[in-house]
Design a protein around this motif. Structure first.
Motif, PDB file in Angstrom:
ATOM      1  N   SER A  41      39.571  46.071  40.566  1.00  0.00           N
ATOM      2  CA  SER A  41      38.262  45.898  39.946  1.00  0.00           C
ATOM      3  C   SER A  41      38.329  46.198  38.457  1.00  0.00           C
ATOM      4  N   ASN A  74      40.565  43.513  36.593  1.00  0.00           N
ATOM      5  CA  ASN A  74      39.953  42.189  36.466  1.00  0.00           C
ATOM      6  C   ASN A  74      38.531  42.212  35.915  1.00  0.00           C
ATOM      7  N   HIS A  75      37.981  43.411  35.664  1.00  0.00           N
ATOM      8  CA  HIS A  75      36.620  43.549  35.133  1.00  0.00           C
ATOM      9  C   HIS A  75      35.600  42.831  36.026  1.00  0.00           C
ATOM     10  N   LYS A  76      35.725  43.086  37.322  1.00  0.00           N
ATOM     11  CA  LYS A  76      34.811  42.468  38.286  1.00  0.00           C
ATOM     12  C   LYS A  76      34.185  43.541  39.162  1.00  0.00           C
ATOM     13  N   LYS A  77      32.991  43.250  39.653  1.00  0.00           N
ATOM     14  CA  LYS A  77      32.234  44.190  40.475  1.00  0.00           C
ATOM     15  C   LYS A  77      32.846  44.273  41.873  1.00  0.00           C
ATOM     16  N   SER A 125      38.016  35.332  42.424  1.00  0.00           N
ATOM     17  CA  SER A 125      36.558  35.457  42.422  1.00  0.00           C
ATOM     18  C   SER A 125      36.014  35.158  41.031  1.00  0.00           C
ATOM     19  N   ASN A 126      34.731  34.835  40.986  1.00  0.00           N
ATOM     20  CA  ASN A 126      34.076  34.625  39.698  1.00  0.00           C
ATOM     21  C   ASN A 126      33.677  35.951  39.068  1.00  0.00           C
ATOM     22  N   SER A 127      33.017  36.821  39.855  1.00  0.00           N
ATOM     23  CA  SER A 127      32.546  38.072  39.269  1.00  0.00           C
ATOM     24  C   SER A 127      32.467  39.249  40.241  1.00  0.00           C
ATOM     25  N   ARG A 128      32.617  39.002  41.547  1.00  0.00           N
ATOM     26  CA  ARG A 128      32.423  40.106  42.483  1.00  0.00           C
ATOM     27  C   ARG A 128      33.270  39.952  43.745  1.00  0.00           C
ATOM     28  N   ASP A 185      34.347  37.118  48.509  1.00  0.00           N
ATOM     29  CA  ASP A 185      34.232  37.014  47.055  1.00  0.00           C
ATOM     30  C   ASP A 185      33.414  35.779  46.720  1.00  0.00           C
TER      31      ASP A 185
END
Length: 128
Positions: free
Chosen positions: A43, A46-49, A82-85, A103
């Protein structure tokens, strides 16, 4: 910074492999804790939730390195594509443990499912 995070992940996976190198080393493993450790690193990298839904008893007996390898690979792909999460649920329904990894990425094309499930096969050779 990404190289540093990947280095930390690789060192931890190597350490677990070394500790449990014997195939007969079986311990009680808290799957939710293991997944949280793996996912927390990816997380940040990759700076993702990331969210974890943990319901019920989730202790399995097994080789910890095997679980790190299995979940590490799947979770890494979830974050990578994934795009964001990424959301993971660890559920125990009357003694049956299930892990659901979701995801918001594009998914695997239907005609490639058999290829991706073959050992050593990769769909995307552009990403490390």
């Amino acid at each position: 910074k990404s190289a540093d995070m990947l280095g930390i992940i690789d060192r931890n996976l190597s350490r677990v492999s070394a500790i449990t190198a014997s195939p007969n080393v079986y311990t009680n493993i808290d799957i939710a804790t293991l997944i949280e450790k793996i996912s927390g690193s990816f997380s940040k990298l990759n700076h993702k939730k990331f969210t974890l839904n943990n319901v019920g008893e989730n202790i399995l007996k097994g080789n910890e390195a095997d679980y790190y390898e299995i979940f590490g690979n799947i979770i890494e792909n979830a974050f990578k594509y994934s795009n964001s999460r990424v959301a993971i649920s660890v559920l125990n329904d009357a003694g049956k443990l299930s892990v659901i990894i979701e995801d918001d990425g594009p998914g695997i094309p239907g005609n490639e499912i058999n290829n991706v499930l073959s050992y050593g096969k990769r769909l995307d050779t552009n990403k490390p």
